[in-house]
Write an enzyme that holds these catalytic residues in place. Structure first.
Site, PDB file in Angstrom:
ATOM      1  N   CYS B 120       0.886  -1.167   0.000  1.00  0.00           N
ATOM      2  CA  CYS B 120       0.000   0.000   0.000  1.00  0.00           C
ATOM      3  C   CYS B 120       0.914   1.204   0.000  1.00  0.00           C
ATOM      4  O   CYS B 120       1.498   1.539   1.024  1.00  0.00           O
ATOM      5  CB  CYS B 120      -0.909   0.006   1.227  1.00  0.00           C
ATOM      6  SG  CYS B 120      -1.850   1.545   1.371  1.00  0.00           S
ATOM      7  N   CYS B 123      -0.509   4.329   2.312  1.00  0.00           N
ATOM      8  CA  CYS B 123      -0.532   4.278   3.784  1.00  0.00           C
ATOM      9  C   CYS B 123      -0.101   2.887   4.232  1.00  0.00           C
ATOM     10  O   CYS B 123       1.061   2.524   4.077  1.00  0.00           O
ATOM     11  CB  CYS B 123      -1.889   4.691   4.340  1.00  0.00           C
ATOM     12  SG  CYS B 123      -3.329   3.986   3.491  1.00  0.00           S
ATOM     13  N   SER B 124      -1.021   2.100   4.789  1.00  0.00           N
ATOM     14  CA  SER B 124      -0.606   0.777   5.257  1.00  0.00           C
ATOM     15  C   SER B 124      -1.747  -0.227   5.141  1.00  0.00           C
ATOM     16  O   SER B 124      -1.895  -1.096   5.973  1.00  0.00           O
ATOM     17  CB  SER B 124      -0.123   0.857   6.708  1.00  0.00           C
ATOM     18  OG  SER B 124      -1.161   1.370   7.533  1.00  0.00           O
ATOM     19  N   CYS B 125      -2.594  -0.085   4.099  1.00  0.00           N
ATOM     20  CA  CYS B 125      -3.730  -0.992   3.910  1.00  0.00           C
ATOM     21  C   CYS B 125      -3.238  -2.441   3.865  1.00  0.00           C
ATOM     22  O   CYS B 125      -2.263  -2.750   3.170  1.00  0.00           O
ATOM     23  CB  CYS B 125      -4.466  -0.657   2.622  1.00  0.00           C
ATOM     24  SG  CYS B 125      -5.159   1.012   2.617  1.00  0.00           S
TER      25      CYS B 125
END
Lengths: 87, 215
Positions: B120, B123-125
């Site tokens: 991702c 962000c940090s999906c």
């Protein structure tokens, strides 16, 4: 038939889920995902209309040009329809 | 004398002569204060109770890569399930009894000619509701940028060397979907049952930065 699209190059302020490294790049629609609330409004608690979301596949050559690590490798990303122009 | 350091004094050192490690505390960030403020307001207004918050944290902590490994192993032994997984990974995960909430999951299959890698960049999906919390490196800018710029170099650092005829497909989780890699079943596992197969499936093999163990 594969559907070719180009990601719009606009740079609006605010919460946007279209990565800058893909703007202006041409890819093909890998699949349609259906309608999802527009994050550009949702992020601010505003009423968000549903917008069609697509998985678009780009070649590394298209994204990075001559600097591509392996030109035929690909990157897929989810892009909302209002960010795409059909070619 | 291993702890004789004539070049400096032992003042401020532990009894064994090593420096004390600084406390791991820092001031709260803006967003940490914001989280506490919002949570306390929600509790004050009766929207949630502290017990409910703690229970949600427990629920998330109980999720682990073992859930995804079970899904992968089922797909390895059951071709019909595998077809359903590739068609709709959320429904297939729920079919196995996993509570994945509203997670919209896509499974991507590694084959002899395709290797998939999940990132991702924004962000940090991560498919937390199936695999639990992501590893710390998954959230770093180094991984997030390099995974799309030089995925093969990143894979080599994880110990995965791909032949040239294998295409790398990077999946950038930019919006509402989350991704899990269905790794290829390792050779020499014909005699293993589903539970033994699941034990071969690592977290990294479901992110694409690793391959399953071999028996």
């Amino acid at each position: 038939m594969t559907e070719r699209v180009r990601v719009k190059t606009m740079m609006p302020p605010g919460h946007v889920r279209t990565p800058a490294y893909l703007r202006g790049k041409v890819g093909v629609i890998e699949r349609e995902l259906g309608g999802f609330s527009n994050p550009e409004q949702l992020a601010y608690g505003l009423p968000a209309e549903e917008r069609p979301l697509y998985r678009v596949r780009f070649t590394m050559e298209e994204v990075w040009g001559a600097a591509a690590e392996t030109p035929t490798d690909t990157v897929d990303a989810e892009i909302f329809g209002h960010w795409l122009e059909r070619l | 004398m291993p702890h004789d350091h004539p070049s400096h004094s032992h003042e401020g050192m532990s009894p064994s002569g090593h420096p004390y490690r600084a406390d791991n505390d820092t001031a709260l960030t803006y967003w940490q204060r914001m989280e506490i403020a919002v949570r306390e307001l929600l509790v004050e207004k009766g929207a949630v109770t502290p017990e409910e918050v703690a229970r949600q944290i427990d629920t998330m902590d109980a999720r682990s890569p073992a859930n995804g490994a079970a899904v992968v192993a089922r797909a390895w032994v059951d071709p019909d399930f595998k077809a359903r997984l590739l068609q709709d990974a959320s429904a297939a995960s729920r079919e196995m009894g996993f509570d994945i909430g509203p997670l919209r999951l896509i499974a991507v299959e590694n084959t002899e000619s395709v290797h998939n890698l999940i990132v991702c960049t924004l962000c940090s999906c991560y498919p937390r509701n199936l695999l639990g919390l992501p590893p710390d490196w998954y959230k770093t800018r180094a991984y997030r940028s390099r995974a799309v710029i030089e995925p093969r170099a990143v894979l080599r650092e994880f110990g995965v060397e791909l032949p040239d005829h294998v295409q790398v497909r990077v999946h950038d989780s930019t919006a509402d979907m989350r991704y899990v890699v269905l790794p290829a079943r390792p050779a020499g596992t014909e005699g293993l049952d589903e539970a033994e197969l699941a034990a071969l499936v690592t977290r990294d093999s479901m992110i694409g930065t690793g391959l399953p163990r071999t028996p």
